[in-house]
Design an enzyme around this catalytic site. Structure first.
Site, PDB file in Angstrom:
ATOM      1  N   TYR A 101       0.848  -1.190   0.000  1.00 37.70           N
ATOM      2  CA  TYR A 101       0.000   0.000   0.000  1.00 37.70           C
ATOM      3  C   TYR A 101       0.882   1.236   0.000  1.00 37.70           C
ATOM      4  CZ  TYR A 101      -3.788   3.223   0.841  1.00 37.70           C
ATOM      5  OH  TYR A 101      -4.689   4.253   0.702  1.00 37.70           O
ATOM      6  N   GLN A 105     -10.674  -0.321   1.357  1.00 41.07           N
ATOM      7  CA  GLN A 105     -11.040  -1.157   0.214  1.00 41.07           C
ATOM      8  C   GLN A 105      -9.809  -1.741  -0.475  1.00 41.07           C
ATOM      9  OE1 GLN A 105     -11.835   2.044   0.659  1.00 41.07           O
ATOM     10  NE2 GLN A 105     -11.593   3.269  -1.194  1.00 41.07           N
ATOM     11  N   THR A 164       3.053   8.559  12.652  1.00 42.91           N
ATOM     12  CA  THR A 164       4.496   8.777  12.723  1.00 42.91           C
ATOM     13  C   THR A 164       4.905   9.363  14.070  1.00 42.91           C
ATOM     14  OG1 THR A 164       4.771   9.060  10.357  1.00 42.91           O
ATOM     15  CG2 THR A 164       6.382  10.132  11.748  1.00 42.91           C
ATOM     16  N   GLN A 195       8.282  16.376  10.979  1.00 40.83           N
ATOM     17  CA  GLN A 195       7.591  15.091  11.050  1.00 40.83           C
ATOM     18  C   GLN A 195       6.160  15.264  11.552  1.00 40.83           C
ATOM     19  OE1 GLN A 195      10.076  13.560   9.017  1.00 40.83           O
ATOM     20  NE2 GLN A 195       8.874  11.927   9.947  1.00 40.83           N
ATOM     21  N   HIS A 229       3.098  15.177   9.195  1.00 40.97           N
ATOM     22  CA  HIS A 229       2.503  13.935   8.693  1.00 40.97           C
ATOM     23  C   HIS A 229       1.012  13.871   9.002  1.00 40.97           C
ATOM     24  CE1 HIS A 229       5.222  11.009   6.871  1.00 40.97           C
ATOM     25  NE2 HIS A 229       6.186  11.495   7.605  1.00 40.97           N
ATOM     26  N   GLU A 258       9.368   5.532  16.977  1.00 43.75           N
ATOM     27  CA  GLU A 258       9.697   5.110  15.611  1.00 43.75           C
ATOM     28  C   GLU A 258      11.024   5.727  15.140  1.00 43.75           C
ATOM     29  OE1 GLU A 258       7.561   5.342  11.205  1.00 43.75           O
ATOM     30  OE2 GLU A 258       6.879   6.645  12.828  1.00 43.75           O
ATOM     31  N   HIS A 259      11.107   7.042  15.163  1.00 47.37           N
ATOM     32  CA  HIS A 259      12.314   7.761  14.739  1.00 47.37           C
ATOM     33  C   HIS A 259      12.971   8.407  15.953  1.00 47.37           C
ATOM     34  CE1 HIS A 259       9.364   8.273  11.315  1.00 47.37           C
ATOM     35  NE2 HIS A 259      10.356   7.644  10.704  1.00 47.37           N
ATOM     36  N   ASP A 316      13.241   8.822   5.471  1.00 43.98           N
ATOM     37  CA  ASP A 316      11.912   8.728   4.877  1.00 43.98           C
ATOM     38  C   ASP A 316      11.957   8.616   3.360  1.00 43.98           C
ATOM     39  OD1 ASP A 316      10.443   8.751   7.182  1.00 43.98           O
ATOM     40  OD2 ASP A 316       9.815  10.846   7.045  1.00 43.98           O
ATOM     41  N   HIS A 337       2.493 -40.152  19.907  1.00 46.76           N
ATOM     42  CA  HIS A 337       3.819 -39.602  19.621  1.00 46.76           C
ATOM     43  C   HIS A 337       4.891 -40.650  19.911  1.00 46.76           C
ATOM     44  CE1 HIS A 337       1.702 -35.796  19.529  1.00 46.76           C
ATOM     45  NE2 HIS A 337       2.826 -35.118  19.291  1.00 46.76           N
TER      46      HIS A 337
END
Length: 426
Positions: free
Chosen positions: A120, A181, A227, A249, A252, A317-318, A351, A410
């Site tokens: 995506y 979708q 982010t 950032q 975002h 994240e960063h 990025d 077994h």
């Protein structure tokens, strides 16, 4: 530690998540039941887009790529060169192994790429061209046979540069389709879209929630929320750079958390002033200001040891490190998506262009996972081969251990080999 500025509480964030979850769940069920018809209705509703086919033909792709200026194509190719080179180096670090674990017992593992992946690439206000490199290209380097990619139209228009990036990255099928979708179509499949084994890539809160709900019937890269950016700074850093990198950032989205951990109280207040100043001139201040006002925080710590401890608690994240000795954090931090060490680099490099992947863990997931890389598209599977003599020997141990757990069936698997192969002459 002293909290100079606090962000939105976890309780308030959770309330919004519940609302989104319900919307996504209903849409996935609808697409599962009605297939292409439901997909088209959602595309018309959310993107005002209902072409004869959501999949672009080879001729359409060719015509779209030809419309992209050469300098833009050159920039895309430069970024993809860097990302491909780093991904290939990562792939080279993954090796198949085979060992004789004990006499006559051969064990091994193989690294096998996933057969099909859906990527995506977000659109909307920010057409995320770079996400094509990060997902499609990385999957192709990993050896995935079928890589399909979805991106939404933007205000009813085809995002030419994004399509070009998908094509240059090696996408086998390209669909102009967005949102829930797109994720559901790739994961579940419809009359016109063959389902994939794994879905990857960033997106808005609805795309992220769709990925979470679809996990299990397909694999995913990771759960990617808004982010997050953390700057760790001492008295050697300057407020202009900190403010620029946090707001850069924060644009975002309005729910993107940003934080500063610093050993300097003076720098903390200088940064607050500088952020206010930059918000008067930043073109994306309408979004970045909400991100900062609602989700921004500043923590004042005693020393770099406490900075490491607090940063690991956030597990962002960063993480940019603007201190005398950035490598100290590389050596001691354990919870982060990607580290940006020193003032010469920044999150925007990661990025868009430098070579590391920008799909990274958020919402504390850095405590247990890293970001997207070739290894995410590869299954490490094991195998075993045993000689008759070794089977008879191992079988006695296996039978006793199975009986210890009351697994009679077994145990019989093992005892059958003991009876059969203990007769084999050495």
């Amino acid at each position: 530690m002293k909290v100079i500025k606090a962000g939105t509480s976890k309780e308030d964030v959770s309330k919004k998540d519940v609302e989104i979850s319900k919307i996504v769940s209903e849409a996935i069920k609808d697409i599962e039941n009605r297939g292409d018809k439901a997909v088209r209705e959602y595309s018309e509703k959310f993107d005002k887009w209902s072409p004869d086919s959501f999949r672009l033909s080879d001729q359409q792709i060719k015509e779209i790529v030809e419309k992209v200026p050469q300098d833009v194509l050159d920039d895309i190719k430069f970024a993809q060169h860097n990302i491909r080179k780093f991904a290939e180096a990562q792939l080279a670090s993954l090796n198949d192994i085979e060992v004789e674990n004990s006499p006559g017992v051969i064990l091994g593992h193989k690294n096998i790429p996933v057969n099909s992946v859906g990527c995506y690439i977000p659109g909307g206000r920010y057409p995320m061209v770079a996400s094509a490199h990060m997902s499609v290209l990385t999957a192709k380097v990993a050896g995935v046979k079928r890589v399909i990619a979805c991106t939404p139209p933007i205000n009813g228009e085809i995002p030419n540069a994004t399509i070009a990036a998908m094509y240059l990255a090696g996408a086998d099928e390209i669909y102009l389709l967005g949102g829930i979708q797109a994720m559901a179509s790739m994961a579940i499949g419809t009359e016109s879209i063959k389902p994939v084994d794994m879905i990857v890539g960033p997106g808005n809160a609805f795309v992220a929630e769709a990925k979470r709900q679809l996990y299990g019937r397909v694999g995913i890269d990771l759960f990617a929320g808004p982010t997050e950016t953390l700057v760790i700074a001492d008295e050697t850093a300057d407020a202009e750079m900190i403010a620029t990198d946090l707001l850069g950032q924060g644009e975002h989205g309005p729910t993107s958390p940003c934080a500063l951990i610093t050993t300097s109280e003076a720098l903390a207040y200088e940064t607050i002033k500088e952020i206010k100043r930059q918000l008067t001139v930043l073109p994306t201040a309408d979004v970045a200001s909400i991100s900062w006002n609602d989700y921004g925080q500043i923590l004042l710590v005693e020393d770099i040891e406490e900075a490491v401890a607090e940063a690991d608690k956030l597990a962002y994240e960063h993480v940019e490190v603007l201190t005398k000795n950035p490598d100290y954090f590389l050596e001691h931090m354990t919870n982060y998506g990607c580290l940006f060490l020193g003032p010469e680099t920044n999150v925007a490099y990661g990025d868009k262009v430098i070579g590391t992947n920008h799909t990274l863990p958020t919402k504390g997931a850095a405590r247990y996972t890293g970001g997207l890389w070739v290894g995410k598209f590869i299954k490490t599977v094991t195998y075993q081969k045993v000689t008759p003599e070794a089977s008879a020997y191992i079988g006695e141990y296996a039978a006793r251990l199975c009986q210890l757990e009351n697994f009679a069936g077994h145990a019989e698997q093992a005892l059958l080999r003991v009876r059969r192969y203990s007769k084999v002459k050495h």
